[in-house]
Design a protein around this motif. Sequence first.
Motif, mmCIF file in Angstrom:
data_model
loop_
_atom_site.group_PDB
_atom_site.id
_atom_site.type_symbol
_atom_site.label_atom_id
_atom_site.label_comp_id
_atom_site.label_asym_id
_atom_site.label_seq_id
_atom_site.Cartn_x
_atom_site.Cartn_y
_atom_site.Cartn_z
ATOM 1 N N GLY A 57 0.815 -1.220 0.000
ATOM 2 C CA GLY A 57 0.000 0.000 0.000
ATOM 3 C C GLY A 57 0.844 1.263 0.000
ATOM 4 O O GLY A 57 2.071 1.211 -0.158
ATOM 5 N N VAL A 58 0.190 2.388 0.214
ATOM 6 C CA VAL A 58 0.873 3.690 0.097
ATOM 7 C C VAL A 58 1.609 4.095 1.384
ATOM 8 O O VAL A 58 2.195 5.168 1.450
ATOM 9 N N GLY A 59 1.587 3.222 2.391
ATOM 10 C CA GLY A 59 2.339 3.507 3.609
ATOM 11 C C GLY A 59 1.594 4.419 4.574
ATOM 12 O O GLY A 59 0.467 4.837 4.330
ATOM 13 N N ILE A 60 2.234 4.684 5.667
ATOM 14 C CA ILE A 60 1.647 5.517 6.721
ATOM 15 C C ILE A 60 2.694 6.538 7.169
ATOM 16 O O ILE A 60 3.887 6.222 7.235
ATOM 17 N N LYS A 61 2.247 7.753 7.430
ATOM 18 C CA LYS A 61 3.189 8.798 7.829
ATOM 19 C C LYS A 61 3.704 8.532 9.238
ATOM 20 O O LYS A 61 2.964 8.040 10.091
ATOM 21 N N GLU A 62 4.967 8.945 9.459
ATOM 22 C CA GLU A 62 5.592 8.704 10.756
ATOM 23 C C GLU A 62 4.794 9.362 11.884
ATOM 24 O O GLU A 62 4.608 8.779 12.957
ATOM 25 N N GLU A 63 4.289 10.591 11.621
ATOM 26 C CA GLU A 63 3.554 11.274 12.694
ATOM 27 C C GLU A 63 2.256 10.539 13.051
ATOM 28 O O GLU A 63 1.811 10.556 14.203
ATOM 29 N N ASP A 64 1.656 9.859 12.038
ATOM 30 C CA ASP A 64 0.453 9.075 12.322
ATOM 31 C C ASP A 64 0.773 7.844 13.173
ATOM 32 O O ASP A 64 -0.010 7.447 14.030
ATOM 33 N N VAL A 65 1.952 7.244 12.910
ATOM 34 C CA VAL A 65 2.354 6.085 13.718
ATOM 35 C C VAL A 65 2.586 6.513 15.163
ATOM 36 O O VAL A 65 2.130 5.843 16.104
ATOM 37 N N VAL A 66 3.254 7.649 15.332
ATOM 38 C CA VAL A 66 3.527 8.146 16.693
ATOM 39 C C VAL A 66 2.204 8.378 17.427
ATOM 40 O O VAL A 66 2.036 7.977 18.585
ATOM 41 N N LYS A 67 1.245 9.006 16.710
ATOM 42 C CA LYS A 67 -0.073 9.255 17.313
ATOM 43 C C LYS A 67 -0.786 7.945 17.626
ATOM 44 O O LYS A 67 -1.359 7.772 18.694
ATOM 45 N N ARG A 76 -4.993 6.364 9.878
ATOM 46 C CA ARG A 76 -4.514 4.975 9.756
ATOM 47 C C ARG A 76 -3.733 4.593 11.005
ATOM 48 O O ARG A 76 -3.409 5.424 11.807
ATOM 49 N N GLY A 77 -3.410 3.310 11.088
ATOM 50 C CA GLY A 77 -2.622 2.874 12.239
ATOM 51 C C GLY A 77 -3.477 2.276 13.343
ATOM 52 O O GLY A 77 -3.058 2.185 14.496
ATOM 53 N N ASN A 78 -4.683 1.834 12.950
ATOM 54 C CA ASN A 78 -5.580 1.237 13.937
ATOM 55 C C ASN A 78 -4.908 0.117 14.724
ATOM 56 O O ASN A 78 -4.279 -0.741 14.143
ATOM 57 N N GLY A 79 -5.086 0.145 16.002
ATOM 58 C CA GLY A 79 -4.681 -0.992 16.803
ATOM 59 C C GLY A 79 -3.195 -1.130 17.074
ATOM 60 O O GLY A 79 -2.776 -2.068 17.733
ATOM 61 N N LEU A 80 -2.372 -0.197 16.589
ATOM 62 C CA LEU A 80 -0.927 -0.349 16.826
ATOM 63 C C LEU A 80 -0.580 -0.237 18.311
ATOM 64 O O LEU A 80 0.314 -0.905 18.803
ATOM 65 N N ARG A 81 -1.326 0.627 19.009
ATOM 66 C CA ARG A 81 -1.053 0.779 20.442
ATOM 67 C C ARG A 81 -1.320 -0.539 21.181
ATOM 68 O O ARG A 81 -0.533 -0.965 22.014
ATOM 69 N N LEU A 82 -2.430 -1.187 20.823
ATOM 70 C CA LEU A 82 -2.763 -2.456 21.478
ATOM 71 C C LEU A 82 -1.727 -3.523 21.155
ATOM 72 O O LEU A 82 -1.350 -4.329 22.008
#
Lengths: 180, 120
Positions: A57-67, A76-82
């Motif tokens: 896919g088109v990837g995810i921005k670093e700031e979105d991953v941090v959030k 995007r980035g659903n569930g990464l914290r869990l």
Amino acid sequence: MLKFILSVLTRARRTMEVSKHIVDLVTNSFEALAKHILVMLTEEADGSVTLCVSDDGVGIKEEDVVKALAGEKTPRGNGLRLLKEAADDLQYGSDERGTHVCAAFRSMQIGNVGDALIVFWQEMRITAITLSAVSPRGEFCFDSRLIGEKYGDPADIQTMVKVRKDVNYALTNLFGGKKE
Amino acid sequence: MKSIADINAIREQMRSKVLIRDNAKEGETHVFVGMGTCGIQAGAVEVFNAFVDEISSRVIKNVRISRSGCLGDCDKEPMAEVVLPGAAPVVYAGLTKEKVKEIVEKHILGGNVVTAYVTK
């Protein structure tokens, strides 16, 4: 090019089975407009389990991953914290050509991966999902592009049930049932 | 400020969602199960599979079950939207396997909305 790796070690709460994390990660891949999603599940001889999900896919921005890792709302980035909380180690890399997430668990319930996969049944006709599972007992591979050939008419709900049963049965044999 | 790549991504995303909805055949009932992270934690995967079990075991034709994003109220998950042909969408909240059984029997088969489970 955006490229980064996060490595997190944590003695975490284990609230969700691996199969539920698969739903979260594959959803992220769809949100990134992936054309092919690869889910790899590996059990080592010591009982540790590794889950990796890769997409084109088109990837995810670093700031979105941090959030997302901080538990904030992101596109995007659903569930990464869990996943970060549940995993003993989390590796993450993303750029405009795709995303790769790999989580390692010392021990973890696998859950019903077939139940998780069929959640994406309608989208599997547009986007290929490949599941590769390996343990000391053997290996299993599922490719959504072969559903029509191996299982029957994808428009028939009974085909969905067959795929779920097949994947659940294969993975129960591979991973020896639910692990604590 | 969104980049062109972001806007293209949004357009493609919307197109694929529209495609899935447009692919619904005429006269087909559609069930959308909310599959946001909060839904998954609350048991949305089990609810999705409960719909699959009920629809397949009763051999009900012309029902399509799909996931959707978060249906907007994390406290009320697991949630699902049931759309009968020609009828307004009905959103159910706080679902369990037993409630799904009742919704399939009364709403999808019988055409009567189960008001007790409709989200307020």
